[in-house]
Design an enzyme around this catalytic site. Structure first.
Site, mmCIF file in Angstrom:
data_model
loop_
_atom_site.group_PDB
_atom_site.id
_atom_site.type_symbol
_atom_site.label_atom_id
_atom_site.label_comp_id
_atom_site.label_asym_id
_atom_site.label_seq_id
_atom_site.Cartn_x
_atom_site.Cartn_y
_atom_site.Cartn_z
ATOM 1 N N SER A 191 0.835 -1.200 0.000
ATOM 2 C CA SER A 191 0.000 0.000 0.000
ATOM 3 C C SER A 191 0.868 1.247 0.000
ATOM 4 C CB SER A 191 -0.903 0.024 1.237
ATOM 5 O OG SER A 191 -1.641 1.229 1.306
ATOM 6 N N TYR A 194 -2.190 -1.228 10.353
ATOM 7 C CA TYR A 194 -2.208 -1.386 8.893
ATOM 8 C C TYR A 194 -0.900 -0.916 8.282
ATOM 9 C CZ TYR A 194 -3.863 -1.103 4.071
ATOM 10 O OH TYR A 194 -4.007 -1.265 2.717
#
Length: 268
Positions: free
Chosen positions: A144, A157
């Site tokens: 990401s 995350y």
């Protein structure tokens, strides 16, 4: 070696195949004639997808329902693929949480780490154990743009995705010349082409439609990058902007701003 072509004896392994990026990549690979092993928790969704792809493209699609946040399920998947020839692997399964780390549900945070990081780590090793000795294969791990910098209220995350980002890019360099292509997909926000207003998140409402990347365009960009053995692919204008900003903006300035935004997402 070139990107592996379809074969009656080989499979592309796709995790997180029940929706989003994983599903879109599975559809594109099936359209190209690749047999698939599709993995996700929802067996009924996977079965419907498998039936659709097998009917439309005449490929063999194996369904493997598993919760990859659980060690036993990952082990069962590795036992399964050990009996298959895996030429392509896309580790797409992942989850996220928003809000202060100390206020999160610990079981969810632990599952998030296990799914986003540990499962990717184990599956990567298992498929490379096949690909490297053969001198052929293609691996894509989905990281990401959020893994490029610390983001308050998204701590677990970004912890997992920073690891996936660096791990995958390191492997890309290590395996150059081996015949195995290794690509990191590092997207920013990705979504369906059309989101009903009542289902829109704060991100959907703030970001103009033309900046978004759809799952379908993300899948197309990813497979193109995998074929060319690109180290990193960042699809779409919003993702590219986030990637540049997160890489070059002052690290003392950007995290607090983004943290406030992510805190609002946690309140939704």
């Amino acid at each position: 070696m070139s990107f592996p072509g379809p074969s009656t004896q080989s499979f592309a392994l796709i995790t997180g195949a029940s929706q989003g990026i994983g599903e879109a990549i599975a559809r594109d690979l099936a359209k190209g004639g690749h047999n698939l092993i599709v993995v996700a928790r929802r067996e009924e969704v996977l079965t419907s997808l498998a039936d659709d792809l097998a009917s439309a493209h005449g490929v063999n699609v194996e369904v493997f329902a598993a919760d990859l946040s659980k060690e036993r399920d990952v082990t069962a998947l590795l036992d399964h693929i050990r009996k298959r020839r895996i030429d392509i692997c896309v580790n797409s399964a992942g989850i996220a949480s928003f809000g202060p780390f100390m206020q999160q549900d610990w079981d969810y945070e632990t599952n998030q780490f296990n799914l986003n990081a540990t499962a990717v780590f184990r599956i990567t090793k298992a498929v490379l154990d096949q690909m490297v000795p053969r001198g052929e294969g293609a691996l894509c791990n989905v990281g990401s743009a959020a893994g490029n910098l610390p983001i308050p209220n998204n701590a677990t995350y970004v912890f997992t995705k920073a690891g996936v980002n660096q791990f995958t890019e390191a492997l890309h360099y290590e395996l150059k010349g081996s015949g195995v292509n290794v690509t990191l997909l590092a997207p920013g926000p990705v979504r369906e082409a059309h989101i009903p207003e009542e289902e829109q998140s704060i991100v959907d409402k703030v970001v103009p439609d033309f900046l978004w990347t759809t799952y379908e365009s993300c899948a197309a960009d990813t497979l193109k990058a995998m074929r060319k053995n690109r180290r990193r692919v960042v699809p779409g204008p919003l993702s590219k902007a986030m990637d540049v900003v997160s890489t070059y903006a002052p690290r003392g300035l950007l995290p607090p701003i983004m943290g406030k935004f992510y805190a609002k997402m946690g309140e939704e």
